[in-house]
Write an enzyme that holds these catalytic residues in place. Structure first.
Site, PDB file in Angstrom:
ATOM      1  N   ARG A 237      60.834 -22.855 -49.050  1.00  0.00           N
ATOM      2  CA  ARG A 237      59.545 -22.983 -48.259  1.00  0.00           C
ATOM      3  C   ARG A 237      59.224 -23.929 -49.149  1.00  0.00           C
ATOM      4  O   ARG A 237      59.490 -24.656 -50.295  1.00  0.00           O
ATOM      5  CB  ARG A 237      58.899 -21.702 -48.449  1.00  0.00           C
ATOM      6  CG  ARG A 237      58.784 -20.764 -47.522  1.00  0.00           C
ATOM      7  CD  ARG A 237      58.038 -20.701 -46.467  1.00  0.00           C
ATOM      8  NE  ARG A 237      58.388 -19.796 -45.554  1.00  0.00           N
ATOM      9  CZ  ARG A 237      59.663 -19.278 -44.402  1.00  0.00           C
ATOM     10  NH1 ARG A 237      59.845 -20.535 -44.091  1.00  0.00           N
ATOM     11  NH2 ARG A 237      58.953 -18.359 -44.051  1.00  0.00           N
ATOM     12  N   GLU A 266      52.321 -27.769 -43.269  1.00  0.00           N
ATOM     13  CA  GLU A 266      52.953 -28.047 -42.073  1.00  0.00           C
ATOM     14  C   GLU A 266      52.332 -28.202 -41.297  1.00  0.00           C
ATOM     15  O   GLU A 266      51.442 -27.863 -41.453  1.00  0.00           O
ATOM     16  CB  GLU A 266      54.479 -27.058 -42.078  1.00  0.00           C
ATOM     17  CG  GLU A 266      55.950 -28.016 -42.879  1.00  0.00           C
ATOM     18  CD  GLU A 266      56.912 -26.178 -42.622  1.00  0.00           C
ATOM     19  OE1 GLU A 266      56.554 -25.490 -42.036  1.00  0.00           O
ATOM     20  OE2 GLU A 266      57.062 -26.444 -43.939  1.00  0.00           O
ATOM     21  N   HIS A 284      60.703 -28.065 -39.932  1.00  0.00           N
ATOM     22  CA  HIS A 284      61.006 -26.795 -39.994  1.00  0.00           C
ATOM     23  C   HIS A 284      61.929 -26.435 -38.691  1.00  0.00           C
ATOM     24  O   HIS A 284      61.524 -25.492 -38.195  1.00  0.00           O
ATOM     25  CB  HIS A 284      59.688 -26.564 -39.804  1.00  0.00           C
ATOM     26  CG  HIS A 284      59.898 -24.780 -40.492  1.00  0.00           C
ATOM     27  ND1 HIS A 284      59.041 -24.055 -41.480  1.00  0.00           N
ATOM     28  CD2 HIS A 284      60.459 -23.587 -40.386  1.00  0.00           C
ATOM     29  CE1 HIS A 284      59.099 -22.679 -41.847  1.00  0.00           C
ATOM     30  NE2 HIS A 284      60.379 -22.803 -41.380  1.00  0.00           N
TER      31      HIS A 284
HETATM   32  C1  8YV Z   1      60.845 -19.226 -38.499  1.00  0.00           C
HETATM   33  C2  8YV Z   1      61.060 -19.457 -40.452  1.00  0.00           C
HETATM   34  O1  8YV Z   1      60.782 -19.479 -37.330  1.00  0.00           O
HETATM   35  O2  8YV Z   1      62.413 -17.203 -40.708  1.00  0.00           O
HETATM   36  C3  8YV Z   1      62.158 -18.471 -41.416  1.00  0.00           C
HETATM   37  O3  8YV Z   1      61.311 -17.906 -42.630  1.00  0.00           O
HETATM   38  O4  8YV Z   1      61.216 -19.940 -41.833  1.00  0.00           O
HETATM   39  C4  8YV Z   1      61.601 -20.163 -40.068  1.00  0.00           C
HETATM   40  O5  8YV Z   1      62.710 -19.267 -38.872  1.00  0.00           O
HETATM   41  C5  8YV Z   1      60.145 -20.238 -39.016  1.00  0.00           C
HETATM   42  O6  8YV Z   1      58.823 -19.468 -40.079  1.00  0.00           O
HETATM   43  C6  8YV Z   1      57.907 -19.994 -37.952  1.00  0.00           C
HETATM   44  O7  8YV Z   1      57.229 -20.565 -37.596  1.00  0.00           O
END
Ligand code: 8YV
Length: 324
Positions: A237, A266, A284
């Protein structure tokens, strides 16, 4: 009376259609105005919610008097106030495992792109800059046999270690809140303190969950411990890194490069990162393959329906909701 489900982000069209067969479905959207206002209105009589990537807490859920489950189409759940949801007996479900390999592939895509300056040299070539044999400015960093330091040896971190060890004969070191001897043994991986990892790694890969311990884990002090030829990869993150400190470090050329899939805010817009040739910036896309996003959506759908139909879902973040 059909149960009501609020969809709080874009979801797979097939899953949406399946939901609409059995439930009253309401979708919130920025196109319809303030999303938090829409949430406060629609969650009042909602039984379930499904979506991803939106901050959900008391401020936009306090009207949800009937809500039983939020099914997140993600493995990470830092954007939910889990304590509040547990207090309200709202189960939070997520989609681990199905995205592990896809996300680990992306981590290596970032690592290799940064190591060999692929995005920068692609632009350079297409701009007609290639007029003679390349020189030092176009040289990259070797990967094979080098040291990779993985911060966070969870499922995704272990999948990255597997690629490094078996695919690139890399020396694997890792840092984690606790040693993971069984996992580490498979890759001959050595446990190091974070400082030792930063000082010894040619590639530092951040694969941690975002929590109180990992927020701003990599600040200026930590960046200054890295070697000048080292590369920092972040697929966790954005707020695991002090982004301003990273920008200054890159502007000063104090590390070879960074390769990022996640950011403090983001979508990433108008950032100083856009001016730098020593950073790879992706939007992302860790889990973003059609097949994996479909698997995530199917799993999130199953979690949601199980909870709505009185069955305990497979992947519950806050199981205390299911104890009396
Ligand atoms: C998600 C991700 O698709 O799964 C997670 O935690 O970061 C990604 O794979 C994303 O967060 C969707 O907004």
């Amino acid at each position: 009376m059909r149960k009501k489900v609020v969809v709080f982000s874009q979801i797979d069209a097939e899953i949406l259609s399946k939901l609409e067969q059995d439930y009253q479905v309401v979708q919130v959207s920025p196109k319809l105005g303030d999303v938090n206002q829409q949430l406060l209105e629609h969650v009042q009589d909602a039984d379930g919610m499904i979506g991803a990537g939106r901050l959900l807490n008391q401020s936009n859920l306090h009207t949800a008097t009937k809500l039983k489950v939020i099914s997140s189409v993600s493995v990470g759940y830092d954007n939910y106030d889990v304590d509040y949801l547990t207090q309200q007996k709202i189960s939070l479900c997520h989609t681990p495992h199905v995205l592990t390999e896809t996300t680990a592939d992306l981590a290596f895509t970032l690592l290799m792109s940064a190591a060999r300056q692929v995005p920068y040299l692609d632009r350079w070539t297409k701009q007609g800059q290639w007029k003679r044999t390349v020189g030092a400015a176009q040289f990259g960093q070797d990967i094979y046999g080098k040291t990779i330091g993985i911060v966070g040896l969870g499922h995704i971190g272990a999948a990255i270690a597997r690629r490094a060890f078996h695919g690139f004969n890399m020396n694997v070191v890792y840092h984690n809140r606790r040693e993971k001897m069984e996992v580490a043994k498979a890759f001959n991986a050595e446990y190091l303190s974070l400082d030792e990892l930063l000082q010894q790694s040619d590639f530092v890969v951040l694969a941690v969950d975002l929590n109180a311990d990992s927020k701003a884990l990599i600040g200026q002090r930590e960046l200054d411990l890295m070697q000048s030829h080292a590369i920092l990869v972040n697929i966790s993150r954005g707020s695991v890194i002090d982004e301003q400190a990273l920008i200054q470090t890159l502007q000063a050329g104090k590390i070879f490069a960074a390769a990022l899939d996640v950011y403090d805010k983001e979508p990433l817009q108008e950032s100083p990162l856009f001016e730098l040739d020593n950073v790879v910036t992706l939007p992302h896309i860790g889990s973003a393959t059609a097949a994996t996003r479909r698997q995530m959506a199917n799993l999130a759908y199953k979690n949601l329906v199980d909870a709505l139909e009185g069955r305990r879902p497979q992947y519950v973040v806050n199981p205390a909701c299911y104890t009396s």
